[in-house]
Design a protein around this motif. Structure first.
Motif, mmCIF file in Angstrom:
data_model
loop_
_atom_site.group_PDB
_atom_site.id
_atom_site.type_symbol
_atom_site.label_atom_id
_atom_site.label_comp_id
_atom_site.label_asym_id
_atom_site.label_seq_id
_atom_site.Cartn_x
_atom_site.Cartn_y
_atom_site.Cartn_z
ATOM 1 N N SER A 2 7.852 -4.383 2.495
ATOM 2 C CA SER A 2 7.054 -3.424 1.754
ATOM 3 C C SER A 2 5.578 -3.686 2.681
ATOM 4 O O SER A 2 5.389 -5.052 2.926
ATOM 5 C CB SER A 2 6.439 -3.469 0.281
ATOM 6 N N ASN A 45 2.174 1.693 -4.908
ATOM 7 C CA ASN A 45 3.088 1.341 -5.935
ATOM 8 C C ASN A 45 2.253 1.087 -7.087
ATOM 9 O O ASN A 45 2.588 1.415 -8.079
ATOM 10 C CB ASN A 45 3.966 0.120 -5.598
ATOM 11 N N ASP A 51 2.028 0.490 1.034
ATOM 12 C CA ASP A 51 3.283 0.474 0.128
ATOM 13 C C ASP A 51 2.679 -0.126 -1.119
ATOM 14 O O ASP A 51 2.954 0.301 -2.330
ATOM 15 C CB ASP A 51 4.595 -0.035 0.714
#
Length: 213
Positions: free
Chosen positions: A2, A10, A6
């Motif tokens: 990630s 998230n 990201d």
């Protein structure tokens, strides 16, 4: 693997909520003591900017009449009241009663009617009367400043949330020995327990609170 973007996305999806400010705040200044400002001490953290920010916020709180609370860490000789925390964290020996490293730094003079909460563990709530004091005052929001972000500030923030008060973290007014734990803990507190806001946001909030009183 990630990426940082990201991770941010998230957390926004999972934890992007804001609590917002409550109606009646208090200000807490967590463990601003000489140990963090003396380069000869192993706890030295180069946090003068955090202290300066906290003092500006304190000045505004005093001006408006918002309760101001300080914490320090104080142990009996030998750390007999420090439990496993004193056993684990060896630098806590600097906070045995009478050690000059536990004194307030320059500018941190406590006002006549301001409260000092002396503690033995990271959280300002654990084993103290802080929660009862805030409830008696009718406080619903606790603005956090202090040291260190990854230690006593975080512990106090989590317990503040657990006790039903709104934790607000003043970003410029908290500090740590390294940017990595500092930023990681600000990120995590903002995601799960508190709103991390700027010094300017806190000052604006205090001004609005003063006008509504």
């Amino acid at each position: 693997m990630s990426t940082e973007s990201d991770l941010q996305e998230n957390y926004r999806r999972a934890y992007g909520n804001r609590i917002g400010f409550g109606k009646k705040p208090a200000l807490i200044l967590i463990d601003f003591v000489e140990a963090y400002f003396d380069p000869a001490c192993e706890l030295y953290a180069d946090v003068e900017d955090a202290l300066a920010s906290a003092l500006r916020i304190r000045d505004k709180a005093r001006e408006i009449g918002i309760p101001v609370i300080y914490t320090n860490v104080v142990y009996q000789a030998g750390g007999v009241d420090g439990g496993r925390f004193f056993q684990k964290a060896l630098p806590l020996r600097n906070f045995v009663s009478g050690n000059p490293m536990g004194a307030w730094p320059k500018g941190m003079e406590v006002g006549e009617h301001e409260l000092v909460v002396s503690k033995q563990y990271p959280s300002a709530f654990f084993g103290t009367s802080l929660a009862a004091t805030l409830a008696t005052l009718g406080v619903d929001t606790l603005v956090h400043t202090g040291l260190t972000t990854s230690g006593c500030v975080r512990a106090t923030c989590v317990d503040c949330c657990s006790h039903g008060f709104i934790p607000i973290i003043a970003r410029e007014a908290v500090g740590d020995r390294h940017s990595a734990p500092h930023e990681a803990n600000l990120f995590d507190m903002d995601a799960k327990y508190a709103d991390v806001v700027s010094e300017a946001d806190v000052i604006e909030y205090f001004n609005k609170t003063g006008k509504s009183q």
